[in-house]
Motif scaffolding. Structure first.
Motif, mmCIF file in Angstrom:
data_model
loop_
_atom_site.group_PDB
_atom_site.id
_atom_site.type_symbol
_atom_site.label_atom_id
_atom_site.label_comp_id
_atom_site.label_asym_id
_atom_site.label_seq_id
_atom_site.Cartn_x
_atom_site.Cartn_y
_atom_site.Cartn_z
ATOM 1 N N CYS A 158 0.821 -1.212 0.000
ATOM 2 C CA CYS A 158 0.000 0.000 0.000
ATOM 3 C C CYS A 158 0.853 1.258 0.000
ATOM 4 O O CYS A 158 0.539 2.229 -0.680
ATOM 5 C CB CYS A 158 -0.926 0.009 1.222
ATOM 6 S SG CYS A 158 -2.259 -1.205 1.150
ATOM 7 N N SER A 159 1.925 1.260 0.769
ATOM 8 C CA SER A 159 2.761 2.457 0.869
ATOM 9 C C SER A 159 3.656 2.638 -0.347
ATOM 10 O O SER A 159 4.036 3.758 -0.691
ATOM 11 C CB SER A 159 3.617 2.402 2.139
ATOM 12 O OG SER A 159 4.462 1.265 2.112
ATOM 13 N N ASP A 160 4.007 1.536 -1.011
ATOM 14 C CA ASP A 160 4.848 1.618 -2.207
ATOM 15 C C ASP A 160 4.403 0.522 -3.175
ATOM 16 O O ASP A 160 4.986 -0.557 -3.230
ATOM 17 C CB ASP A 160 6.321 1.451 -1.837
ATOM 18 C CG ASP A 160 7.254 1.802 -2.996
ATOM 19 O OD1 ASP A 160 6.770 1.893 -4.142
ATOM 20 O OD2 ASP A 160 8.466 1.975 -2.755
ATOM 21 N N ILE A 161 3.351 0.822 -3.925
ATOM 22 C CA ILE A 161 2.788 -0.163 -4.850
ATOM 23 C C ILE A 161 3.796 -0.540 -5.931
ATOM 24 O O ILE A 161 3.830 -1.677 -6.400
ATOM 25 C CB ILE A 161 1.488 0.382 -5.464
ATOM 26 C CG1 ILE A 161 0.416 0.488 -4.371
ATOM 27 C CG2 ILE A 161 0.982 -0.496 -6.605
ATOM 28 C CD1 ILE A 161 -0.881 1.116 -4.819
ATOM 29 N N ALA A 162 4.645 0.406 -6.306
ATOM 30 C CA ALA A 162 5.662 0.124 -7.321
ATOM 31 C C ALA A 162 6.633 -0.943 -6.831
ATOM 32 O O ALA A 162 6.952 -1.898 -7.553
ATOM 33 C CB ALA A 162 6.417 1.402 -7.674
ATOM 34 N N ALA A 163 7.118 -0.797 -5.602
ATOM 35 C CA ALA A 163 8.067 -1.762 -5.052
ATOM 36 C C ALA A 163 7.423 -3.134 -4.919
ATOM 37 O O ALA A 163 8.035 -4.162 -5.243
ATOM 38 C CB ALA A 163 8.575 -1.280 -3.695
ATOM 39 N N PHE A 164 6.181 -3.159 -4.442
ATOM 40 C CA PHE A 164 5.476 -4.430 -4.317
ATOM 41 C C PHE A 164 5.348 -5.107 -5.676
ATOM 42 O O PHE A 164 5.576 -6.312 -5.816
ATOM 43 C CB PHE A 164 4.087 -4.209 -3.717
ATOM 44 C CG PHE A 164 3.235 -5.450 -3.710
ATOM 45 C CD1 PHE A 164 3.383 -6.402 -2.717
ATOM 46 C CD2 PHE A 164 2.303 -5.681 -4.719
ATOM 47 C CE1 PHE A 164 2.613 -7.564 -2.721
ATOM 48 C CE2 PHE A 164 1.531 -6.835 -4.731
ATOM 49 C CZ PHE A 164 1.687 -7.779 -3.724
ATOM 50 N N THR A 165 4.991 -4.323 -6.696
ATOM 51 C CA THR A 165 4.808 -4.865 -8.041
ATOM 52 C C THR A 165 6.091 -5.477 -8.578
ATOM 53 O O THR A 165 6.090 -6.568 -9.149
ATOM 54 C CB THR A 165 4.320 -3.753 -8.990
ATOM 55 O OG1 THR A 165 3.039 -3.293 -8.549
ATOM 56 C CG2 THR A 165 4.208 -4.248 -10.422
ATOM 57 N N CYS A 166 7.197 -4.781 -8.392
ATOM 58 C CA CYS A 166 8.465 -5.257 -8.940
ATOM 59 C C CYS A 166 9.048 -6.424 -8.146
ATOM 60 O O CYS A 166 9.833 -7.210 -8.680
ATOM 61 C CB CYS A 166 9.470 -4.109 -8.998
ATOM 62 S SG CYS A 166 9.010 -2.818 -10.188
ATOM 63 N N ASN A 167 8.671 -6.539 -6.891
ATOM 64 C CA ASN A 167 9.166 -7.644 -6.070
ATOM 65 C C ASN A 167 8.276 -8.877 -6.159
ATOM 66 O O ASN A 167 8.662 -9.964 -5.724
ATOM 67 C CB ASN A 167 9.271 -7.210 -4.605
ATOM 68 C CG ASN A 167 10.389 -6.207 -4.378
ATOM 69 O OD1 ASN A 167 11.407 -6.238 -5.063
ATOM 70 N ND2 ASN A 167 10.203 -5.299 -3.426
ATOM 71 N N ALA A 168 7.079 -8.697 -6.705
ATOM 72 C CA ALA A 168 6.132 -9.806 -6.780
ATOM 73 C C ALA A 168 6.528 -10.797 -7.869
ATOM 74 O O ALA A 168 7.112 -10.431 -8.891
ATOM 75 C CB ALA A 168 4.725 -9.273 -7.045
ATOM 76 N N VAL A 169 6.201 -12.051 -7.642
ATOM 77 C CA VAL A 169 6.404 -13.105 -8.633
ATOM 78 C C VAL A 169 5.089 -13.311 -9.369
ATOM 79 O O VAL A 169 4.021 -13.327 -8.751
ATOM 80 C CB VAL A 169 6.837 -14.419 -7.950
ATOM 81 C CG1 VAL A 169 6.959 -15.540 -8.980
ATOM 82 C CG2 VAL A 169 8.147 -14.225 -7.202
ATOM 83 N N VAL A 170 5.143 -13.432 -10.682
ATOM 84 C CA VAL A 170 3.923 -13.654 -11.453
ATOM 85 C C VAL A 170 3.248 -14.936 -10.973
ATOM 86 O O VAL A 170 3.878 -15.991 -10.894
ATOM 87 C CB VAL A 170 4.232 -13.751 -12.960
ATOM 88 C CG1 VAL A 170 2.974 -14.110 -13.744
ATOM 89 C CG2 VAL A 170 4.806 -12.435 -13.459
#
Length: 338
Positions: free
Chosen positions: A24-36
């Motif tokens: 929530c605080s950094d959606i960009a970081a979460f997106t890039c760290n997430a595995v498809v």
């Protein structure tokens, strides 16, 4: 223990968790760290044949995203002539997956991909695979449609007299979605910049301006959120609502491939940084934040395209800038798409 107190405690604890949640605080970081991974959605069955999948795209997915796009445009307070022209163009659009003829114009390293040709008003979806996430496919479609009416693309639908294209200020005021460009330029929102070394009358919005991509990102987020909400979180469909985790995974699946896009280390780029795009545009949509389980206040302000006065307030203006031609209330018609 008092039930009311217990319920309130659980709510406060959940909200506190959301406030400290990195997604929530950094959606960009979460997106890039997430595995498809699976997000609970899919276009057809992963076992579908190519012809079955193509039929699903052609008769179900594309028309539904197209309808969501038209519904969004219809909800905005556009000048009536502009609205009618835009809706007519989009509602008559044809769909194809026969992309072989476009291979010389598409970077195959980016496939699956989408492409639109103005000359014959055809939308192409290339190399999509059965069972793909609906978040991903909807984002591909909505993104391409959004480019049609961003500050650069709109000139192919609503041509303007040459003399009216020479003033940046006037062109921003006369963009059909009143106040959106000014809002996205604010540091309170996307902070979209323009390369001041280039004359506007030479480049218009098509080069040297970050606001063009920012408008596309804004509209794409609006449409994808509406489409997925309608299909998966609506009582009209016999589907179980997606969880916040599935929404987060869906957004990550949609944007993860863009994390590695290169930007120049110095000089001007027409793209905002990925972090700024995700956190100041995608991550500020109130409906999407609610779906993601993000109940804390976003770090950036939201540009509400349906409310020019609210956008003016975001950037510190007393009221929305004059439109020059007047706006109308949102239309009831959806351009013939039912």
């Amino acid at each position: 223990m008092n039930k009311t107190f217990l319920t309130l405690s659980l709510i406060l604890a959940f909200q506190a968790h959301a406030q400290n949640d990195n997604s929530c605080s950094d959606i960009a970081a979460f997106t890039c760290n997430a595995v498809v991974a699976s997000d609970g959605t899919s276009v057809g069955s992963v076992k579908a044949s190519k012809s079955e999948f193509t039929e699903t795209l052609k008769t179900e997915t594309f028309p539904a995203v197209q309808k969501a796009f038209i519904k969004k445009i219809s909800s905005l307070p556009l000048e009536e002539t502009a609205r009618t022209t835009i809706l007519a163009k989009i509602s008559k659009m044809k769909f194809s997956t026969e992309c072989e003829q476009l291979s010389n114009r598409l970077d195959e390293s980016l496939w699956p991909n989408s492409f639109y040709t103005h000359s014959d008003n055809v939308f192409y979806l290339c190399k999509a695979k059965p069972g793909m996430s609906e978040f991903v496919v909807a984002k591909m479609i909505a993104s391409e449609l959004s480019e049609m009416i961003n500050p650069c693309g709109i000139n192919n639908i609503i041509p303007r007299p040459r003399e009216k294209n020479e003033s940046l200020e006037q062109s921003e005021k006369e963009y059909p979605i009143k106040g959106l460009i000014s809002c996205l330029r604010s540091e309170n929102t996307a902070g979209a910049k323009r390369d001041g070394s280039k004359a506007f009358k030479e480049t218009k919005f098509c080069t040297d301006d970050q606001v063009t991509r920012s408008v596309s990102d804004w509209l794409t987020t609006e449409v994808v959120t509406d489409y997925i909400s309608q299909k998966y979180d609506s009582h009209e469909n016999n589907k179980e609502n997606l969880t916040a985790s599935q929404w987060r995974q869906g957004i990550a699946n949609s944007y993860n491939s863009e994390c590695s896009f290169d930007r120049p280390d110095d000089g001007f780029s027409e793209d905002l940084s990925f972090q700024r795009r995700m956190n100041s545009i995608v991550g500020t949509n109130p409906t999407l934040r609610n779906k993601l389980g993000c109940y804390n206040k976003a770090a950036y302000a939201y540009c509400d395209g349906s409310n020019p006065d609210a956008m003016a307030k975001v950037i510190g203006q007393p009221k929305a800038a004059g439109s020059g031609g007047g706006t109308t209330t949102p239309a009831n018609s959806q351009g013939g798409v039912k």
